[in-house]
Motif scaffolding. Structure first.
Motif, short mmCIF file in Angstrom:
data_model
loop_
_atom_site.label_atom_id
_atom_site.label_comp_id
_atom_site.label_asym_id
_atom_site.label_seq_id
_atom_site.Cartn_x
_atom_site.Cartn_y
_atom_site.Cartn_z
N SER A 139 11.26 -20.54 -0.17
CA SER A 139 12.19 -20.51 0.98
C SER A 139 13.50 -19.80 0.61
CB SER A 139 12.49 -21.94 1.44
OG SER A 139 11.33 -22.60 1.87
N ALA A 140 13.94 -20.00 -0.64
CA ALA A 140 15.18 -19.36 -1.08
C ALA A 140 15.05 -17.84 -1.06
CB ALA A 140 15.53 -19.84 -2.48
N VAL A 141 13.90 -17.32 -1.50
CA VAL A 141 13.69 -15.86 -1.52
C VAL A 141 13.64 -15.31 -0.10
CG1 VAL A 141 12.01 -14.07 -2.06
CG2 VAL A 141 12.60 -15.77 -3.78
N VAL A 142 12.88 -16.00 0.78
CA VAL A 142 12.77 -15.52 2.17
C VAL A 142 14.13 -15.49 2.84
CG1 VAL A 142 11.79 -16.04 4.44
CG2 VAL A 142 10.39 -16.31 2.38
N MET A 143 14.91 -16.56 2.65
CA MET A 143 16.23 -16.63 3.28
C MET A 143 17.20 -15.62 2.65
SD MET A 143 17.99 -17.97 5.64
CE MET A 143 19.70 -18.05 6.12
N LEU A 144 17.09 -15.43 1.34
CA LEU A 144 17.99 -14.50 0.66
C LEU A 144 17.82 -13.09 1.20
CD1 LEU A 144 20.06 -13.91 -1.56
CD2 LEU A 144 18.16 -13.62 -3.17
N TYR A 145 16.60 -12.68 1.44
CA TYR A 145 16.37 -11.34 1.99
C TYR A 145 16.98 -11.23 3.38
CZ TYR A 145 14.00 -7.19 3.73
OH TYR A 145 13.73 -5.96 4.28
N SER A 146 16.85 -12.26 4.19
CA SER A 146 17.46 -12.24 5.53
C SER A 146 18.98 -12.15 5.44
CB SER A 146 17.06 -13.49 6.31
OG SER A 146 15.66 -13.55 6.50
N VAL A 147 19.54 -12.86 4.45
CA VAL A 147 21.00 -12.82 4.25
C VAL A 147 21.45 -11.40 3.90
CG1 VAL A 147 22.90 -13.61 2.77
CG2 VAL A 147 21.20 -15.24 3.61
N VAL A 148 20.67 -10.72 3.04
CA VAL A 148 21.01 -9.35 2.64
C VAL A 148 21.01 -8.42 3.84
CG1 VAL A 148 20.13 -7.34 1.37
CG2 VAL A 148 20.28 -9.57 0.25
N ILE A 149 19.99 -8.52 4.68
CA ILE A 149 19.91 -7.67 5.87
C ILE A 149 21.09 -7.94 6.79
CG2 ILE A 149 18.57 -7.13 7.93
CD1 ILE A 149 17.42 -6.02 5.32
N CYS A 150 21.40 -9.21 7.00
CA CYS A 150 22.54 -9.56 7.85
C CYS A 150 23.85 -9.03 7.28
CB CYS A 150 22.64 -11.08 8.01
SG CYS A 150 21.32 -11.81 9.00
N ASP A 151 24.00 -9.15 5.95
CA ASP A 151 25.24 -8.70 5.34
C ASP A 151 25.43 -7.19 5.47
OD1 ASP A 151 27.56 -9.69 3.64
OD2 ASP A 151 26.80 -8.07 2.37
N LEU A 152 24.35 -6.43 5.31
CA LEU A 152 24.44 -4.99 5.51
C LEU A 152 24.91 -4.66 6.92
CD1 LEU A 152 21.20 -3.75 3.68
CD2 LEU A 152 23.56 -3.35 2.97
N ILE A 153 24.38 -5.38 7.89
CA ILE A 153 24.77 -5.14 9.29
C ILE A 153 26.22 -5.52 9.51
CG2 ILE A 153 24.36 -5.82 11.68
CD1 ILE A 153 21.40 -6.12 10.94
N TYR A 154 26.65 -6.66 8.97
CA TYR A 154 28.05 -7.07 9.12
C TYR A 154 29.01 -6.02 8.55
CZ TYR A 154 26.43 -11.81 10.28
OH TYR A 154 25.84 -12.89 10.88
N LYS A 155 28.65 -5.49 7.39
CA LYS A 155 29.52 -4.51 6.76
C LYS A 155 29.57 -3.21 7.57
CE LYS A 155 29.57 -6.03 1.94
NZ LYS A 155 29.19 -7.43 2.10
N LEU A 156 28.44 -2.79 8.08
CA LEU A 156 28.43 -1.59 8.93
C LEU A 156 29.23 -1.82 10.21
CD1 LEU A 156 24.71 -0.45 8.58
CD2 LEU A 156 26.72 0.61 7.54
N GLN A 157 29.11 -3.02 10.77
CA GLN A 157 29.86 -3.32 11.99
C GLN A 157 31.37 -3.31 11.74
OE1 GLN A 157 28.03 -7.05 13.12
NE2 GLN A 157 26.66 -6.06 14.59
N GLU A 158 31.77 -3.83 10.58
CA GLU A 158 33.21 -3.80 10.27
C GLU A 158 33.71 -2.38 10.07
OE1 GLU A 158 36.41 -5.46 6.98
OE2 GLU A 158 34.55 -6.55 7.32
N LEU A 159 32.91 -1.56 9.39
CA LEU A 159 33.29 -0.16 9.22
C LEU A 159 33.38 0.55 10.57
CD1 LEU A 159 31.10 0.80 6.13
CD2 LEU A 159 33.60 0.69 6.19
#
Length: 434
Positions: free
Chosen positions: A37-57
């Motif tokens: 579960s940690a691995v599955v959630m971690l990958y989702s967190v990474v995808i979300c973080d990439l989107i958050y950073k692009l949105q801030e830029l």
């Protein structure tokens, strides 16, 4: 310290608040032994973080690359709502079009992506149709994602120079002191960028400081130059190696522009090793310029083996000139700054007194007293005050000038406020009238 390598410590430095909240779920799964579960959630967190950073830029800096990446993945989602292909597109686009991910970071994300697929999707020809990663692998994935992405600022875009320049223009009048500008840049930018971004930023700042001549650059060149100095000092050996390895780029300098030339000489004099890595064509031009112009020669410390040697060269040249050369305040300020850094302030003051003594006209005497004596009055030793008084007493271009009527009392006031006030017999200097 060892605790700084802990996942708990690193997670406190996650850049985006929502990412930090999501990562807590990963930590909870990991601490409870739910590694799949940690691995599955971690990958989702990474995808979300990439989107958050692009949105801030996109929202905060109007970054065109971020905007175009977001538009591309949005289009892919709309065309194939159930196909997760857009996630790979997101990773590839961020990796190739921004500096947010270093090569190793992308490899780590791809490895996490493969681990996530094995943990989330059944494999029919295995006894355990869902792969269960071990604790060490999961921890390594979490640490890699924290270091390579989650704790980074989003300003690692290739277009950081545009953001930085616009910011410099807006704060230029507020942050006049170099130390204030340094604190601001370190806090907002320089502590949040990686090596590739530092290299790109240094190249761009060099171009704006020493090459471009458009109206906007001319207007804000000083704050750009000061920012370059701050960045250069942050990783001095790294940037020196950049200059050494790409001398063709860094030797492209607009030396015919007097303002650029002035700043360039200042930079080389502060960091002489950078001049050694210039192309020979640059060195030939500089040699000719300093031979013809005393002002340029006076601030070209990098042409001497030491600052002491440079002071000696200034004495020699000023003695051989048909007229008394004047050092401008920019040259004097640079030499004073360097002498303080090297602990040879006395030798600098001796040079000023030497030039003051050589005044060959009333106007020279007025200028040299105003620029060489008054600003440094509180730094002179007793012996140096004696040298100054003797120079005035023996040179009629100093004691006979009209301004001496107001200048001499100013000098006496400085002496009277010094520790040596009771140690002077002014009767020895009959031409020093106050």
């Amino acid at each position: 310290m060892y605790f700084q390598d802990s996942l708990e410590y690193k997670s406190e430095n996650i850049y985006h608040q929502k990412t930090r909240e999501y990562f807590n779920e990963v930590m909870s799964s990991y601490n409870n032994g739910n590694y799949r579960s940690a691995v599955v959630m971690l990958y989702s967190v990474v995808i979300c973080d990439l989107i958050y950073k692009l949105q801030e830029l996109s929202d905060r800096y109007s970054d065109h690359i971020a905007i175009s990446i977001l538009e591309k993945i949005k289009q892919e989602q709309e065309e194939n709502p159930t196909n997760p292909k857009w996630e790979k597109t997101l990773i590839d686009e961020v990796s190739t079009r921004t500096n947010l991910l270093e090569p190793q970071d992308k490899l780590n994300i791809n490895y996490l992506r493969d681990s996530r697929h094995l943990s989330a999707h059944p494999v029919l020809d295995r006894l355990d149709i869902l792969v269960k990663p071990n604790k060490e692998t999961v921890r390594a994935n979490m640490a890699n994602m924290l270091d390579g992405l989650l704790c980074k600022s989003p300003i690692l875009s290739n277009k950081i120079i545009n953001t930085l320049l616009a910011d410099l223009v807006s704060i230029e009048e507020q942050l006049v002191k170099q130390e204030d500008l340094e604190r601001y840049l370190n806090s907002k930018y320089l502590t949040k960028i990686n090596k590739p971004t530092e290299e790109k930023l240094f190249r761009d700042l060099w171009k704006f400081a020493f090459r471009l001549e458009d109206a906007q650059t001319n207007k804000h060149r000083i704050v750009i130059y000061n920012s370059l100095l701050i960045l250069f000092r942050k990783e001095l050996s790294f940037f020196v190696s950049l200059i050494q390895n790409d001398k063709n780029y860094y030797s492209q300098i607009t030396l015919e522009n007097p303002y650029i030339l002035d700043l360039m000489l200042n930079f080389w004099s502060r960091y002489p090793v950078t001049y050694l890595h210039m192309d020979e064509t640059v060195k030939v031009i500089i040699d000719n310029k300093v031979r013809e112009n005393f002002d340029l020669f006076a601030k070209s410390v990098f042409l001497s083996d030491s600052l002491i040697e440079h002071f000696s060269k200034i004495r020699t040249r000023s003695s051989s000139e048909d007229f008394t050369p004047r050092m401008r305040d920019t040259e004097t300020a640079l030499l004073f700054s360097l002498s303080r850094e090297q602990g040879i302030t006395k030798e600098f003051l001796d040079l000023l007194i030497f030039l003051f003594r050589k005044s060959s006209s009333y106007s020279d005497g007025d200028y040299n007293f105003r620029e060489f004596i008054i600003p440094y009055g509180k730094l002179f030793t007793k012996e140096q005050f004696i040298e100054i008084l003797t120079a005035i007493n023996e040179n009629n271009q100093l004691y006979g000038r009209w301004d001496s009527r107001k200048d001499n009392p100013r000098l006496k006031k400085i002496i009277d406020e010094s520790p040596y006030k009771d140690e002077f017999d002014y009767t020895q200097y009959s031409n020093f009238r106050f």
